[in-house]
Enzyme design. Structure first.
Site, PDB file in Angstrom:
ATOM      1  N   LYS A  11     -90.435 -88.223  65.692  1.00 42.09           N
ATOM      2  CA  LYS A  11     -89.033 -88.350  66.111  1.00 42.09           C
ATOM      3  C   LYS A  11     -88.801 -89.552  67.046  1.00 42.09           C
ATOM      4  O   LYS A  11     -89.755 -90.137  67.580  1.00 42.09           O
ATOM      5  CB  LYS A  11     -88.613 -87.049  66.798  1.00 42.09           C
ATOM      6  CG  LYS A  11     -88.638 -85.836  65.866  1.00 42.09           C
ATOM      7  CD  LYS A  11     -88.071 -84.599  66.554  1.00 42.09           C
ATOM      8  CE  LYS A  11     -88.090 -83.404  65.622  1.00 42.09           C
ATOM      9  NZ  LYS A  11     -87.444 -82.218  66.248  1.00 42.09           N
ATOM     10  N   PHE A  59     -76.840 -76.440  69.344  1.00 37.59           N
ATOM     11  CA  PHE A  59     -77.496 -77.725  69.581  1.00 37.59           C
ATOM     12  C   PHE A  59     -77.386 -78.704  68.404  1.00 37.59           C
ATOM     13  O   PHE A  59     -77.920 -79.810  68.463  1.00 37.59           O
ATOM     14  CB  PHE A  59     -78.978 -77.502  69.945  1.00 37.59           C
ATOM     15  CG  PHE A  59     -79.777 -76.719  68.919  1.00 37.59           C
ATOM     16  CD1 PHE A  59     -80.281 -77.338  67.783  1.00 37.59           C
ATOM     17  CD2 PHE A  59     -80.031 -75.369  69.105  1.00 37.59           C
ATOM     18  CE1 PHE A  59     -81.022 -76.629  66.845  1.00 37.59           C
ATOM     19  CE2 PHE A  59     -80.774 -74.645  68.167  1.00 37.59           C
ATOM     20  CZ  PHE A  59     -81.264 -75.286  67.038  1.00 37.59           C
ATOM     21  N   ARG A  87     -98.301 -77.016  61.615  1.00 31.50           N
ATOM     22  CA  ARG A  87     -97.550 -76.304  62.650  1.00 31.50           C
ATOM     23  C   ARG A  87     -98.454 -75.958  63.834  1.00 31.50           C
ATOM     24  O   ARG A  87     -98.035 -76.017  64.986  1.00 31.50           O
ATOM     25  CB  ARG A  87     -96.873 -75.062  62.067  1.00 31.50           C
ATOM     26  CG  ARG A  87     -95.786 -75.454  61.073  1.00 31.50           C
ATOM     27  CD  ARG A  87     -95.018 -74.283  60.521  1.00 31.50           C
ATOM     28  NE  ARG A  87     -94.170 -73.661  61.530  1.00 31.50           N
ATOM     29  CZ  ARG A  87     -93.010 -74.160  61.947  1.00 31.50           C
ATOM     30  NH1 ARG A  87     -92.557 -75.315  61.470  1.00 31.50           N
ATOM     31  NH2 ARG A  87     -92.295 -73.526  62.853  1.00 31.50           N
ATOM     32  N   THR A  93     -92.083 -75.125  69.333  1.00 30.10           N
ATOM     33  CA  THR A  93     -90.896 -76.004  69.398  1.00 30.10           C
ATOM     34  C   THR A  93     -90.596 -76.431  70.831  1.00 30.10           C
ATOM     35  O   THR A  93     -90.297 -77.603  71.089  1.00 30.10           O
ATOM     36  CB  THR A  93     -89.664 -75.250  68.825  1.00 30.10           C
ATOM     37  OG1 THR A  93     -89.977 -74.813  67.509  1.00 30.10           O
ATOM     38  CG2 THR A  93     -88.437 -76.131  68.806  1.00 30.10           C
ATOM     39  N   GLU A 128     -87.956 -80.430  51.561  1.00 31.18           N
ATOM     40  CA  GLU A 128     -87.835 -81.499  52.564  1.00 31.18           C
ATOM     41  C   GLU A 128     -88.534 -82.778  52.093  1.00 31.18           C
ATOM     42  O   GLU A 128     -88.058 -83.886  52.367  1.00 31.18           O
ATOM     43  CB  GLU A 128     -88.421 -81.020  53.904  1.00 31.18           C
ATOM     44  CG  GLU A 128     -87.574 -79.928  54.552  1.00 31.18           C
ATOM     45  CD  GLU A 128     -88.085 -79.473  55.907  1.00 31.18           C
ATOM     46  OE1 GLU A 128     -89.129 -79.977  56.386  1.00 31.18           O
ATOM     47  OE2 GLU A 128     -87.427 -78.607  56.512  1.00 31.18           O
TER      48      GLU A 128
HETATM   49  P1  CMP Z   1     -87.432 -79.091  64.648  1.00 34.49           P
HETATM   50  O1  CMP Z   1     -88.745 -78.475  64.340  1.00 34.49           O
HETATM   51  O2  CMP Z   1     -87.204 -80.472  64.156  1.00 34.49           O
HETATM   52  O3  CMP Z   1     -86.262 -78.150  64.076  1.00 34.49           O
HETATM   53  C1  CMP Z   1     -84.976 -78.067  64.676  1.00 34.49           C
HETATM   54  C2  CMP Z   1     -84.881 -78.860  65.943  1.00 34.49           C
HETATM   55  O4  CMP Z   1     -83.790 -78.549  66.768  1.00 34.49           O
HETATM   56  C3  CMP Z   1     -86.090 -78.570  66.811  1.00 34.49           C
HETATM   57  O5  CMP Z   1     -87.260 -79.098  66.239  1.00 34.49           O
HETATM   58  C4  CMP Z   1     -85.638 -79.212  68.117  1.00 34.49           C
HETATM   59  O6  CMP Z   1     -85.852 -80.612  68.124  1.00 34.49           O
HETATM   60  C5  CMP Z   1     -84.121 -78.997  68.089  1.00 34.49           C
HETATM   61  N1  CMP Z   1     -83.646 -78.048  69.093  1.00 34.49           N
HETATM   62  C6  CMP Z   1     -82.850 -78.356  70.130  1.00 34.49           C
HETATM   63  N2  CMP Z   1     -82.564 -77.275  70.865  1.00 34.49           N
HETATM   64  C7  CMP Z   1     -83.207 -76.242  70.290  1.00 34.49           C
HETATM   65  C8  CMP Z   1     -83.276 -74.842  70.596  1.00 34.49           C
HETATM   66  N3  CMP Z   1     -82.667 -74.306  71.637  1.00 34.49           N
HETATM   67  N4  CMP Z   1     -84.033 -74.067  69.779  1.00 34.49           N
HETATM   68  C9  CMP Z   1     -84.658 -74.612  68.696  1.00 34.49           C
HETATM   69  N5  CMP Z   1     -84.606 -75.934  68.360  1.00 34.49           N
HETATM   70  C10 CMP Z   1     -83.886 -76.733  69.155  1.00 34.49           C
END
Ligand code: CMP
Length: 140
Positions: A11, A59, A87, A93, A128
């Site tokens: 990213k 978000f 993962r 996350t 994807e």
């Molecule tokens: P990603 O795995 O790319 O999938 C969704 C993205 O949303 C996550 O990683 C984060 O970059 C973003 N994100 C921002 N806020 C949140 C949140 N509160 N919970 C989960 N994902 C979030």
């Protein structure tokens, strides 16, 4: 265990800090093979469509803005059990909850600027990968 392919995105927070090589080393050390890779600037339409599943989440707007705030590196990773393995090495996350040694624990700035994306299931991985890559761009 089967050989799988998964989609990975390095990213904008990570490309900005020149971390592509360090993150790729984590993936390769885990036994994942980078079988396609391209650095690109996503458009708002692309980022919005890619994350459409999160459209109703609070978000979503900020996530799309963040994902177009700089270049990303799109990748296809291949290996035994690649979806789960990827993962595992990415970590949770939320970097505050990510296990030590994972990409997000080491490099992520916040839950949003969390350095990497990875497909969460084999079915989503297929979709994807198809979203960003032509079959001819993937060389195993
Ligand atoms: P990603 O795995 O790319 O999938 C969704 C993205 O949303 C996550 O990683 C984060 O970059 C973003 N994100 C921002 N806020 C949140 C949140 N509160 N919970 C989960 N994902 C979030």
């Amino acid at each position: 265990m089967a050989v799988e392919r998964t989609l990975s995105i390095i990213k904008p927070d990570a490309t900005r800090r020149n971390l592509t090589g360090k993150i790729n080393a984590v993936f390769e050390d885990a036994g994942l093979r980078i079988v396609a890779q391209k650095r690109t600037q996503l458009t708002e339409a692309q980022a919005g469509a890619f994350y459409a599943v999160h459209k109703e989440r609070p978000f979503y707007g900020e996530l799309v803005s963040f994902m177009i705030s700089g270049p990303v590196v799109l990748q296809v990773l291949e290996g035994e059990n690649a979806v789960a393995k990827h993962r595992d090495v990415m970590g949770a996350t939320d970097p505050k909850k990510a296990a030590p040694g994972t990409v997000r624990a080491e490099f992520a700035e916040s839950i949003e600027a969390n350095s990497v994306h990875g497909s969460d299931s084999l079915e989503n991985a297929t979709n994807e990968i198809r979203f960003f890559f032509a079959e001819t761009e993937i060389v195993g």
